[in-house]
Design an enzyme around this catalytic site. Sequence first.
Site, PDB file in Angstrom:
ATOM      1  N   TRP A 181       1.292  -0.749   0.033  1.00  0.00           N
ATOM      2  CA  TRP A 181      -0.035   0.190  -0.165  1.00  0.00           C
ATOM      3  C   TRP A 181       0.890   1.604  -0.068  1.00  0.00           C
ATOM      4  CZ3 TRP A 181      -0.064   4.068   3.350  1.00  0.00           C
ATOM      5  CH2 TRP A 181      -0.721   5.027   3.271  1.00  0.00           C
ATOM      6  N   GLU A 222      -3.087  -3.217  -1.847  1.00  0.00           N
ATOM      7  CA  GLU A 222      -4.466  -2.435  -1.377  1.00  0.00           C
ATOM      8  C   GLU A 222      -4.539  -1.258  -2.079  1.00  0.00           C
ATOM      9  OE1 GLU A 222      -3.028  -1.614   2.837  1.00  0.00           O
ATOM     10  OE2 GLU A 222      -5.595  -0.549   3.647  1.00  0.00           O
ATOM     11  N   LYS A 224      -7.131   2.502  -2.287  1.00  0.00           N
ATOM     12  CA  LYS A 224      -7.745   3.430  -1.933  1.00  0.00           C
ATOM     13  C   LYS A 224      -8.296   4.472  -2.444  1.00  0.00           C
ATOM     14  CE  LYS A 224      -6.351   5.942   2.809  1.00  0.00           C
ATOM     15  NZ  LYS A 224      -5.631   6.237   4.193  1.00  0.00           N
ATOM     16  N   ASP A 257      -9.599  -2.726   2.224  1.00  0.00           N
ATOM     17  CA  ASP A 257      -9.514  -2.393   4.105  1.00  0.00           C
ATOM     18  C   ASP A 257     -10.685  -1.648   3.572  1.00  0.00           C
ATOM     19  OD1 ASP A 257     -10.244   0.475   5.189  1.00  0.00           O
ATOM     20  OD2 ASP A 257      -7.311  -0.350   5.826  1.00  0.00           O
ATOM     21  N   HIS A 260     -11.738   2.452   3.131  1.00  0.00           N
ATOM     22  CA  HIS A 260     -10.998   3.078   1.467  1.00  0.00           C
ATOM     23  C   HIS A 260     -12.079   2.946   0.887  1.00  0.00           C
ATOM     24  CE1 HIS A 260      -6.904   1.877   2.747  1.00  0.00           C
ATOM     25  NE2 HIS A 260      -7.210   2.406   3.668  1.00  0.00           N
ATOM     26  N   HIS A 284      -9.059  -5.760   5.240  1.00  0.00           N
ATOM     27  CA  HIS A 284      -8.024  -5.031   6.083  1.00  0.00           C
ATOM     28  C   HIS A 284      -9.389  -4.879   7.065  1.00  0.00           C
ATOM     29  CE1 HIS A 284      -4.007  -4.069   6.111  1.00  0.00           C
ATOM     30  NE2 HIS A 284      -3.418  -4.701   5.598  1.00  0.00           N
ATOM     31  N   ASP A 292     -10.763   8.064   6.330  1.00  0.00           N
ATOM     32  CA  ASP A 292     -10.283   6.089   6.974  1.00  0.00           C
ATOM     33  C   ASP A 292      -9.804   6.796   7.851  1.00  0.00           C
ATOM     34  OD1 ASP A 292      -9.416   4.154   6.441  1.00  0.00           O
ATOM     35  OD2 ASP A 292      -7.790   5.471   5.653  1.00  0.00           O
ATOM     36  N   ASP A 294     -10.576   4.792  10.645  1.00  0.00           N
ATOM     37  CA  ASP A 294      -9.309   3.978  11.098  1.00  0.00           C
ATOM     38  C   ASP A 294      -9.573   4.404  12.993  1.00  0.00           C
ATOM     39  OD1 ASP A 294      -7.494   1.466   9.803  1.00  0.00           O
ATOM     40  OD2 ASP A 294      -6.548   4.442   8.905  1.00  0.00           O
ATOM     41  N   ASP A 325      -6.935  -3.530  10.895  1.00  0.00           N
ATOM     42  CA  ASP A 325      -6.161  -2.164  10.798  1.00  0.00           C
ATOM     43  C   ASP A 325      -6.747  -0.851  10.806  1.00  0.00           C
ATOM     44  OD1 ASP A 325      -4.488  -0.027   9.258  1.00  0.00           O
ATOM     45  OD2 ASP A 325      -5.245  -0.040   7.669  1.00  0.00           O
TER      46      ASP A 325
HETATM   47  C1  RNT Z   1      -3.648   2.728   4.892  1.00  0.00           C
HETATM   48  C2  RNT Z   1      -3.682   1.932   4.809  1.00  0.00           C
HETATM   49  C3  RNT Z   1      -2.446   0.511   5.398  1.00  0.00           C
HETATM   50  C4  RNT Z   1      -1.909   0.988   6.618  1.00  0.00           C
HETATM   51  C5  RNT Z   1      -1.086   0.096   7.344  1.00  0.00           C
HETATM   52  C6  RNT Z   1      -0.343   0.991   8.215  1.00  0.00           C
HETATM   53  O1  RNT Z   1      -4.611   3.679   4.845  1.00  0.00           O
HETATM   54  O2  RNT Z   1      -4.912   1.154   5.266  1.00  0.00           O
HETATM   55  O3  RNT Z   1      -3.221  -1.056   5.383  1.00  0.00           O
HETATM   56  O4  RNT Z   1      -3.036   1.323   7.537  1.00  0.00           O
HETATM   57  O5  RNT Z   1      -0.212  -0.320   6.762  1.00  0.00           O
HETATM   58 ZN    ZN Z   2      -5.495  -1.233   5.590  1.00  0.00          ZN
END
Ligand code: RNT
Ligand code: ZN
Length: 418
Positions: A181, A222, A224, A257, A260, A284, A292, A294, A325
């Site tokens: 990523w 990955e 986004k 993820d 994303h 994720h 995003d 998290d 994640d």
């Molecule tokens: C970032 C991605 C990625 C990170 C990690 C730390 O938007 O989700 O996966 O969060 O690699």
């Molecule tokens: Zn991620």
Amino acid sequence: MNYQAAKERYAAIGVDAEQAIRALGEVPVALHCWQGDDVRGFDTDPTKPLTGGIQTTGSYPGRARTPEELMEDIDQVLALCPGKKKLNLHASYAIFEPGEWADRDKLEPKHFAGWVEFCKARGLGADFNPTFFSHEKCDPLTLSSPNQETRRFWIDHGKACIRVSRYLAQELGQECVMNIWTGDGFKDIPADRLGPRQRYKEAIDEILSEPYDFNQVKPCVESKVFGIGVEAFTAGSGEFSLLYAAINKDKCIPLMDNGHYHPTEVVSDKIPALLCFFPEIALHITRPIRWDSDHVVLLDDETREICREIVRCGGLSGSVKIALDYFDASVNRIAAWTVGFRNVEKALLLALLTPAEKLKAHQDGGDFTALLVEQEEQKTLPFGEIWAEYCRRQGVPEDGQWLEKVKDYEKNVLSGRK
Ligand code: RNT
Ligand code: ZN
């Protein structure tokens, strides 16, 4: 109500709780190392800001600052979470000898020997991530940079990470999922969208030309939609990443993820869509709030639906690689880590306690009335009793029994980290 009575309630709808408990104990879920230290790692100056569109907010005391502290914290989390775990590492968590340091393009397996030892002693497998952010060589682009030297550095980093992943897989005897990523993108409207993507594509090609056995190392891409500071354009967009994986199916897999995508898109629905075309996919699991962000994973509708799809699409046999994640620095990090992991386990258990075949038969038979009513009524079955039994059998605290332990650890250990 006790476990026996709860088990009978599930048996009445055709679900074997014993079987669900057994099955869940076998499912590897990758615990991300980066919740413990706000995604800092050990290879750069911790006072410099994070980059690449990743942000942690909050300054709760107790952030792990060294490999020893992080390992000590991970041990706390492992002891509080049921189920089978893998450890998910980032390249920035390399462990150097005193006085030693290697830049990311020069990382070697030996820099992860400490983690291998840690995993071996706990029977864990490991997943890995090259770290394409929070580093001075982000110009700010990495693999998609127009600057040849920048690209070279980051491609070499990716290749070094393949070698590290190979080492982790071999040492630990389990496949290593290696996720690519980057936060490559632009804050404002670019004049060229094609160039960065072509360079990104060629760079990933080059990284994946480093030899590896696809049964042991599973590189992922990955996608986004956007990040903070890169709102207008992301090189590794949804279409880009998915198509890259589709065309290179013999050497990498797609990773979704759930933070994303556009806010009304859901990864739960994308899981079966992708599984029509890919034998393996990676996830994720996170919780986005408006972006995003998290946030810590909750036992919310989408987490439950994601897990339901994993289970009913047969993903527990290994075709869906499950990883977490999220990173919250505003509350006790051990508690954040633990509650998110336990929530994913809960959502998987709930999914395993669903009479999937029966419900599917309602759908295929056109009985949408029964489908509606039964799905709703299953929501009030005594799930908590089965969960408590699962925790007991896994030798971890039940709900209501672990927060005190985290508070003690905070008092005795975390509060000393000034
Ligand atoms: C970032 C991605 C990625 C990170 C990690 C730390 O938007 O989700 O996966 O969060 O690699
Ligand atoms: Zn991620």
